[in-house]
Design a protein around this motif. Structure first.
Motif, PDB file in Angstrom:
ATOM      1  N   ARG A  92       0.827  -1.212   0.000  1.00 37.36           N
ATOM      2  CA  ARG A  92       0.000   0.000   0.000  1.00 37.36           C
ATOM      3  C   ARG A  92       0.860   1.260   0.000  1.00 37.36           C
ATOM      4  O   ARG A  92       2.037   1.234   0.333  1.00 37.36           O
ATOM      5  CB  ARG A  92      -0.928   0.029   1.211  1.00 37.36           C
ATOM      6  CG  ARG A  92      -0.226   0.371   2.500  1.00 37.36           C
ATOM      7  CD  ARG A  92      -1.223   0.789   3.569  1.00 37.36           C
ATOM      8  NE  ARG A  92      -1.811   2.079   3.269  1.00 37.36           N
ATOM      9  CZ  ARG A  92      -2.598   2.745   4.099  1.00 37.36           C
ATOM     10  NH1 ARG A  92      -2.897   2.234   5.271  1.00 37.36           N
ATOM     11  NH2 ARG A  92      -3.081   3.931   3.786  1.00 37.36           N
ATOM     12  N   TYR A 115       0.726   5.548   1.152  1.00 39.00           N
ATOM     13  CA  TYR A 115       0.066   6.415   2.114  1.00 39.00           C
ATOM     14  C   TYR A 115      -0.206   7.771   1.487  1.00 39.00           C
ATOM     15  O   TYR A 115       0.568   8.260   0.668  1.00 39.00           O
ATOM     16  CB  TYR A 115       0.938   6.564   3.365  1.00 39.00           C
ATOM     17  CG  TYR A 115       1.026   5.284   4.150  1.00 39.00           C
ATOM     18  CD1 TYR A 115       0.143   5.033   5.178  1.00 39.00           C
ATOM     19  CD2 TYR A 115       1.960   4.307   3.828  1.00 39.00           C
ATOM     20  CE1 TYR A 115       0.196   3.851   5.885  1.00 39.00           C
ATOM     21  CE2 TYR A 115       2.031   3.118   4.528  1.00 39.00           C
ATOM     22  CZ  TYR A 115       1.141   2.894   5.566  1.00 39.00           C
ATOM     23  OH  TYR A 115       1.186   1.728   6.265  1.00 39.00           O
ATOM     24  N   ARG A 150       4.858   8.930   3.830  1.00 35.22           N
ATOM     25  CA  ARG A 150       5.458   8.343   5.018  1.00 35.22           C
ATOM     26  C   ARG A 150       6.780   7.693   4.636  1.00 35.22           C
ATOM     27  O   ARG A 150       7.109   6.623   5.085  1.00 35.22           O
ATOM     28  CB  ARG A 150       4.509   7.320   5.641  1.00 35.22           C
ATOM     29  CG  ARG A 150       3.333   7.971   6.334  1.00 35.22           C
ATOM     30  CD  ARG A 150       2.381   6.941   6.862  1.00 35.22           C
ATOM     31  NE  ARG A 150       2.978   6.128   7.907  1.00 35.22           N
ATOM     32  CZ  ARG A 150       2.385   5.056   8.432  1.00 35.22           C
ATOM     33  NH1 ARG A 150       1.226   4.677   8.005  1.00 35.22           N
ATOM     34  NH2 ARG A 150       2.964   4.373   9.385  1.00 35.22           N
ATOM     35  N   LEU A 151       7.506   8.365   3.771  1.00 34.61           N
ATOM     36  CA  LEU A 151       8.793   7.838   3.320  1.00 34.61           C
ATOM     37  C   LEU A 151       9.866   8.190   4.337  1.00 34.61           C
ATOM     38  O   LEU A 151       9.660   9.003   5.232  1.00 34.61           O
ATOM     39  CB  LEU A 151       9.137   8.442   1.964  1.00 34.61           C
ATOM     40  CG  LEU A 151       8.135   8.112   0.859  1.00 34.61           C
ATOM     41  CD1 LEU A 151       8.293   9.058  -0.304  1.00 34.61           C
ATOM     42  CD2 LEU A 151       8.298   6.670   0.419  1.00 34.61           C
ATOM     43  N   PHE A 152      11.034   7.567   4.178  1.00 35.21           N
ATOM     44  CA  PHE A 152      12.173   7.906   5.034  1.00 35.21           C
ATOM     45  C   PHE A 152      12.922   9.054   4.360  1.00 35.21           C
ATOM     46  O   PHE A 152      13.763   8.839   3.494  1.00 35.21           O
ATOM     47  CB  PHE A 152      13.069   6.692   5.227  1.00 35.21           C
ATOM     48  CG  PHE A 152      12.330   5.506   5.763  1.00 35.21           C
ATOM     49  CD1 PHE A 152      11.824   5.514   7.053  1.00 35.21           C
ATOM     50  CD2 PHE A 152      12.112   4.389   4.974  1.00 35.21           C
ATOM     51  CE1 PHE A 152      11.122   4.432   7.553  1.00 35.21           C
ATOM     52  CE2 PHE A 152      11.416   3.296   5.467  1.00 35.21           C
ATOM     53  CZ  PHE A 152      10.920   3.323   6.762  1.00 35.21           C
ATOM     54  N   GLY A 201      15.162  11.180   5.177  1.00 31.87           N
ATOM     55  CA  GLY A 201      16.607  11.371   5.334  1.00 31.87           C
ATOM     56  C   GLY A 201      17.436  10.285   4.672  1.00 31.87           C
ATOM     57  O   GLY A 201      18.656  10.303   4.761  1.00 31.87           O
ATOM     58  N   LEU A 202      16.782   9.332   4.030  1.00 30.16           N
ATOM     59  CA  LEU A 202      17.519   8.244   3.378  1.00 30.16           C
ATOM     60  C   LEU A 202      17.349   8.366   1.866  1.00 30.16           C
ATOM     61  O   LEU A 202      16.465   9.063   1.389  1.00 30.16           O
ATOM     62  CB  LEU A 202      17.006   6.882   3.857  1.00 30.16           C
ATOM     63  CG  LEU A 202      17.010   6.631   5.377  1.00 30.16           C
ATOM     64  CD1 LEU A 202      16.507   5.221   5.675  1.00 30.16           C
ATOM     65  CD2 LEU A 202      18.389   6.823   5.973  1.00 30.16           C
ATOM     66  N   ALA A 237      12.056  -1.555   2.008  1.00 28.99           N
ATOM     67  CA  ALA A 237      10.771  -2.180   1.704  1.00 28.99           C
ATOM     68  C   ALA A 237      10.980  -3.625   1.254  1.00 28.99           C
ATOM     69  O   ALA A 237      10.211  -4.518   1.622  1.00 28.99           O
ATOM     70  CB  ALA A 237      10.043  -1.381   0.628  1.00 28.99           C
ATOM     71  N   GLU A 240       6.490   6.090  -3.638  1.00 21.84           N
ATOM     72  CA  GLU A 240       5.485   5.395  -2.815  1.00 21.84           C
ATOM     73  C   GLU A 240       4.960   4.158  -3.550  1.00 21.84           C
ATOM     74  O   GLU A 240       4.791   3.099  -2.952  1.00 21.84           O
ATOM     75  CB  GLU A 240       4.306   6.340  -2.492  1.00 21.84           C
ATOM     76  CG  GLU A 240       4.514   7.219  -1.264  1.00 21.84           C
ATOM     77  CD  GLU A 240       4.265   6.475   0.047  1.00 21.84           C
ATOM     78  OE1 GLU A 240       3.941   5.278   0.005  1.00 21.84           O
ATOM     79  OE2 GLU A 240       4.392   7.093   1.108  1.00 21.84           O
ATOM     80  N   MET A 253       7.522   1.528  -3.379  1.00 23.60           N
ATOM     81  CA  MET A 253       7.565   0.876  -2.057  1.00 23.60           C
ATOM     82  C   MET A 253       6.463  -0.173  -1.952  1.00 23.60           C
ATOM     83  O   MET A 253       6.653  -1.237  -1.383  1.00 23.60           O
ATOM     84  CB  MET A 253       7.359   1.904  -0.942  1.00 23.60           C
ATOM     85  CG  MET A 253       8.381   3.016  -0.894  1.00 23.60           C
ATOM     86  SD  MET A 253       9.878   2.562  -0.028  1.00 23.60           S
ATOM     87  CE  MET A 253       9.371   2.795   1.664  1.00 23.60           C
TER      88      MET A 253
END
Lengths: 261, 352
Positions: A92, A94, A98-100, A102-103, A112, A166, A169
């Motif tokens: 899914r 978002y 709601r990703l990271f 800083g990466l 993922a 997203e 992921m």
């Protein structure tokens, strides 16, 4: 009527019965029955606050339902953790990113991919095994159009690229069911077209459920549409039926696109 | 290279997309920095007091262990001195007294145990000290990781205070005096550590091994997941990571490595005392890590050197050291927030 698009006889990939979710006194979702067939493209529409995202969170396991049951591939998963559902093939996205941030793009996809593997709690791990997962992460970056951006920090990607990531992921878990929460929100017209194309080119064996405010995207991609209002399903049908439905017009079609909800 | 691809590369360079090459360099800049650090600690005893350098290595390792937790896991422990201190006590006690446990008295119950061991060799004492810190880490971690942010810091602080008062009261810690005149002993029963060169070499090996272990952890998938949890815990959980287990493991690793530093320093300075478990020590390691550069590989070592150097060379100021230190900390946070190595890394555009 395009009944063939949603064959009632085949066992659905996802079956919801009597799903409700309350937050204190608020009934965000109540008594929702939903059947989604294998390979179906389903859109969930509804005004802000209709309970669409809550329904997603209940299906993906982010919130447990207050009542009702969920079956996925014929198995009851009502109380399963989100990660366990992901392992069963549920991916899914978002609505609020709601990703990271800083990466890097690659690290996000790698996480993922790694997440659905077994036995990843190892402080020291051989790089050899890791190489395959990294390759898979880079492949995913390519499939969602982020080639060449693998090392870029996600926080410095454009909004559109973050939406693409997203989707990447969600695909990392090799999903049989993909749920996209407003994939087109905040995108420019051009980006919307590109995203719609991306969705239309998706492997037809992957079942797709999307929440979308943008009717052009939703009605182009979806074979069936579920309309929600005040936490309930009020209408379900083909895009044509939905377009023709007076309740839908009254409730929704007159309104502008908003990104929240 | 065709002219076309050259043009594309040039366009990419103009667009500021030199990142892939920066990534290739990443390993190199870290290797160079590592070589510089190793060379420094090998050559510095010629110019700088070796005891001071050993202190820098012990506290550098302590700060690196702390940085593993805060810089990569995003967990601010405000009680890390308990691990440094308890490991020091255990190592010092075992190196000095060994184990002589006739019976265990638990309330009215007496369990005959009858374990008697001679004083431990330094490597075993250090190992036992680190393990003790690890065990304490499990206990504290299980309680503390249930909360986040300021609550996590407060729980660790509270538990560290309990450990502090335990160390004052417990029969084997020597109370206010601590455990003094700890023998350095013979490493593996062979190498006499009262020889300063042998002692220095031992500390050097422990420091470098601990440092490399932390480096490996940070760059493993585990470290990657830890960073993901720091960035966005709910998403990490929904991707299938049991965040609590990661945090607990990071906490225990950090505690054990802090213990390694504490146990080593107890052997080097032949002393385990209350100051190592005091909350000011927990504050000091925060200071070292922030001054050096939070979340950088080499920052904590540089920070330890800077803070200890300050304490050493400003010692004649007496009580004013703390005030000067405080001022420097404020200046550091206000002007170069990323710390010495963090700013350097930003300036060089290379990870350090």
């Amino acid at each position: 009527m395009t009944e063939a698009a949603a064959p009632e006889h085949a066992a659905p990939i996802l079956r919801l019965r009597g799903i409700g979710r309350r937050f204190g006194g608020l009934h965000a979702v109540r008594d929702v029955d939903l059947d989604v067939a294998h390979g179906e493209r389903r859109a969930i529409l509804g005004p802000n606050g209709a309970g669409k995202t809550t329904l997603f969170n209940v299906i993906s396991g982010d919130f447990p339902p207050s009542s009702g049951t969920i079956e996925f591939h014929g198995e009851e998963i009502t109380t399963l953790a989100p990660a366990a559902r992901a392992r069963l093939g549920m991916g899914r996205t978002y609505q609020k990113s709601r990703l990271f941030l800083g990466l890097s793009v690659e690290d996000n996809l790698y996480l993922a991919v790694l997440g659905v593997q077994k036995g990843h709690l190892r402080p020291i791990r051989l790089r050899r095994r890791d190489g395959e997962l990294r390759d898979r992460a880079r492949d995913l970056a390519r499939t969602v159009g982020l080639e060449g951006r693998e090392k870029t920090l996600v926080g410095s990607l454009s909004h559109g690229e973050q939406r693409q990531l997203e989707v990447g992921m969600a695909r990392a878990v090799n999903p049989t069911l993909m749920m996209l929460d407003e994939p087109a929100s905040g995108l420019s017209r051009g980006e919307r077209v590109a995203l719609t194309d991306l969705l239309l080119q998706l492997d037809p064996s992957i079942t797709l459920i999307l929440i979308e405010h943008d009717m052009d995207v939703a009605l182009r991609v979806a074979e069936r549409v579920t309309m929600m209002h005040d936490g309930r399903v009020i209408v379900e049908g083909t895009p044509d039926e939905i377009r023709a439905n007076q309740t839908v017009h009254d409730l929704y079609l007159g309104r502008g696109n908003r990104n929240d909800g | 290279m065709t002219p076309g691809s050259e043009a594309t590369a040039a366009a990419a360079a103009i667009a500021g997309e030199a990142r892939p090459s920066a990534r290739v360099d990443e390993g190199r800049s870290l290797r160079i920095a590592f070589a510089v650090m190793v060379a420094f600690f090998l050559l510095a005893p010629l110019a700088i007091y070796p005891i001071f350098l050993m202190k820098v290595m012990c506290f550098g390792l302590f700060a690196c262990a702390f940085n593993l937790l805060l810089g990569y896991g995003g967990l601010l422990s405000f009680g890390h001195a308990m691990f440094l201190g308890i490991a020091g006590y255990v190592a010092a006690y075992l190196a000095k007294e060994g184990v002589a446990l006739e019976a265990l008295h638990i309330g009215a119950v007496t369990l005959p145990v009858g374990i008697s061991l001679p004083p431990f060799t330094p490597e075993l004492a250090i190992l036992s000290g680190s393990l003790a810190a690890g065990v304490l880490g499990v206990l504290v971690g299980l309680i503390a990781i249930r909360r986040q942010g300021i609550y996590f810091a407060m729980i660790t602080l509270a538990l560290a205070q309990m450990v502090y008062f335990f160390c004052i009261q417990a029969p084997f810690t020597g109370g206010e005096d601590g455990i003094q005149a700890v023998p350095r002993g013979k490493l593996f029963g062979l190498i006499d550590l009262s020889n300063i060169t042998a002692m220095y070499a031992t500390v050097f090996v422990i420091f470098v091994s601990g440092f490399l272990l932390i480096y490996r952890i940070i760059h493993s998938p585990f470290g990657q997941v830890l960073k993901a949890i720091r960035e966005n815990e709910p998403r990490a959980i929904s991707l299938g990571y049991d965040a609590d287990r990661y945090k607990l493991l990071a906490f225990v690793l950090s505690a054990t490595l802090a213990g390694l530093a504490g146990a080593t320093s107890a052997i080097v300075f032949q002393l385990a005392a209350l100051n190592a478990v005091h909350w000011t020590m927990s504050g000091e390691v925060v200071l070292m890590t922030l001054v050096g550069g939070l979340g950088t590989v080499f920052g904590p070592v540089v920070g330890a050197f800077a803070v200890l150097g300050m304490e050493n060379y400003l010692a004649q100021l007496g009580a004013w050291v703390t005030i000067v230190q405080g001022a420097i900390f404020v200046i550091c946070v206000l002007t170069f927030r990323r710390g010495i190595v963090g700013e350097l890394s930003r300036w060089l555009r290379k990870p350090l």
